[in-house]
Design a protein around this motif. Sequence first.
Motif, PDB file in Angstrom:
ATOM      1  N   ARG A  48      21.715  36.431  15.218  1.00 44.89           N
ATOM      2  CA  ARG A  48      20.434  37.138  15.153  1.00 44.89           C
ATOM      3  C   ARG A  48      20.079  37.306  13.687  1.00 44.89           C
ATOM      4  NH1 ARG A  48      21.021  36.447  19.893  1.00 44.89           N
ATOM      5  NH2 ARG A  48      20.758  37.915  21.633  1.00 44.89           N
ATOM      6  N   ARG A  49      18.785  37.226  13.385  1.00 43.96           N
ATOM      7  CA  ARG A  49      18.354  37.437  12.000  1.00 43.96           C
ATOM      8  C   ARG A  49      17.241  38.484  11.990  1.00 43.96           C
ATOM      9  NH1 ARG A  49      17.081  32.463   8.421  1.00 43.96           N
ATOM     10  NH2 ARG A  49      17.507  34.045   6.827  1.00 43.96           N
ATOM     11  N   ALA A  68      28.557  43.139  21.972  1.00 47.31           N
ATOM     12  CA  ALA A  68      27.264  42.946  21.305  1.00 47.31           C
ATOM     13  C   ALA A  68      27.242  41.597  20.583  1.00 47.31           C
ATOM     14  CB  ALA A  68      27.013  44.075  20.308  1.00 47.31           C
ATOM     15  N   VAL A  69      26.109  40.895  20.702  1.00 40.78           N
ATOM     16  CA  VAL A  69      25.983  39.594  20.035  1.00 40.78           C
ATOM     17  C   VAL A  69      25.914  39.769  18.522  1.00 40.78           C
ATOM     18  CG1 VAL A  69      24.505  37.562  19.781  1.00 40.78           C
ATOM     19  CG2 VAL A  69      24.834  38.589  22.039  1.00 40.78           C
ATOM     20  N   PHE A  70      25.236  40.827  18.087  1.00 36.44           N
ATOM     21  CA  PHE A  70      25.026  41.060  16.656  1.00 36.44           C
ATOM     22  C   PHE A  70      25.950  42.185  16.193  1.00 36.44           C
ATOM     23  CE2 PHE A  70      22.511  42.778  13.029  1.00 36.44           C
ATOM     24  CZ  PHE A  70      22.416  41.614  12.276  1.00 36.44           C
ATOM     25  N   ILE A  82      13.264  35.342  12.496  1.00 34.79           N
ATOM     26  CA  ILE A  82      13.602  36.566  11.789  1.00 34.79           C
ATOM     27  C   ILE A  82      12.686  37.669  12.306  1.00 34.79           C
ATOM     28  CG2 ILE A  82      13.735  37.702   9.545  1.00 34.79           C
ATOM     29  CD1 ILE A  82      14.149  34.953   8.277  1.00 34.79           C
ATOM     30  N   ARG A  83      13.273  38.703  12.892  1.00 32.17           N
ATOM     31  CA  ARG A  83      12.490  39.797  13.461  1.00 32.17           C
ATOM     32  C   ARG A  83      12.465  40.989  12.506  1.00 32.17           C
ATOM     33  NH1 ARG A  83      13.905  41.508  19.325  1.00 32.17           N
ATOM     34  NH2 ARG A  83      11.774  42.307  19.116  1.00 32.17           N
ATOM     35  N   ALA A  89      16.673  44.190   3.548  1.00 35.49           N
ATOM     36  CA  ALA A  89      17.567  43.033   3.527  1.00 35.49           C
ATOM     37  C   ALA A  89      17.254  42.104   4.684  1.00 35.49           C
ATOM     38  CB  ALA A  89      19.024  43.486   3.606  1.00 35.49           C
ATOM     39  N   ILE A  90      17.244  40.820   4.418  1.00 35.50           N
ATOM     40  CA  ILE A  90      17.072  39.803   5.446  1.00 35.50           C
ATOM     41  C   ILE A  90      18.438  39.206   5.764  1.00 35.50           C
ATOM     42  CG2 ILE A  90      16.009  37.601   6.046  1.00 35.50           C
ATOM     43  CD1 ILE A  90      13.699  38.288   4.197  1.00 35.50           C
ATOM     44  N   THR A  91      18.775  39.158   7.038  1.00 35.07           N
ATOM     45  CA  THR A  91      20.051  38.596   7.475  1.00 35.07           C
ATOM     46  C   THR A  91      20.167  37.147   6.986  1.00 35.07           C
ATOM     47  OG1 THR A  91      19.857  39.931   9.481  1.00 35.07           O
ATOM     48  CG2 THR A  91      21.551  38.219   9.461  1.00 35.07           C
ATOM     49  N   PRO A  92      21.292  36.762   6.396  1.00 37.26           N
ATOM     50  CA  PRO A  92      21.455  35.386   5.919  1.00 37.26           C
ATOM     51  C   PRO A  92      21.365  34.369   7.052  1.00 37.26           C
ATOM     52  CG  PRO A  92      23.156  36.820   5.011  1.00 37.26           C
ATOM     53  CD  PRO A  92      22.459  37.599   6.088  1.00 37.26           C
TER      54      PRO A  92
END
Length: 240
Positions: free
Chosen positions: A141-142, A35-37, A8-9, A133-136
């Motif tokens: 990518r998180r 785009a990957v994300f 998680i970045r 918010a933190i990506t689930p």
Amino acid sequence: MTIDKSQIRNAATVIVLRDRHTSPRILMGQRGAKAVFMPNKFVFPGGAVDADDADIPLIAPLPDTCARRLAEDAGRNLAHALCVAAIRELWEETGLILGQQGQWVDPVPDDWTTFAATGHLPDAAALQFVFRAITPPGRPRRFDARFFLVDADAIASDLDDFDAACDELSHLQWVSLAQARAFDMPFITEVVLAEVEARAHDPNPPTSVPFFKNNDEESLFLRLRGDQSAPFNTAKDARD
């Protein structure tokens, strides 16, 4: 440097709000189809914190109220790097300058050469921390993303000139709050948009900051209020 794609970045996103008291509009762009994300989605400018961001000087720091809330459940020394990342990403993806006129003293890092060439130093005083918010889990990518709201009046450059922008976002445009939901946006962008709509006519920082905390074990909705009792000096903490 090799990036572990599973980690998680920390990341910063900027919501520029224009004409907030008359016909509020926000700046958005579209991510590329490859785009990957979040491919093809309309988003606010933003991206991950770089290693050099902690060492970039700010001509003015983030207000203490917002810095305290950034530090909650994160670590107070991260606030400076997040603000720098927000200003850098805004410049790279839109060509807009959040800064004041001034000369760089130290050698300019590669990521900042074009910004420095405009004769400005980055300025975080107008940023307001409004969402986190933190990506689930399970995404390619998180990110632990902090969303900053800034009034367009604080931008030092022409609000309609995107010529200096990189090609990461296409179709950069000012979108009215009334029409924004018609765009293809990620779910979290829609949630943040609702927060911006509620704050469009209020220039003060929010009384607390929503935080969607998605860990591998659980998902929580929290409110960040910051520790108002402890002394906090943003400029000093950025150097520690």
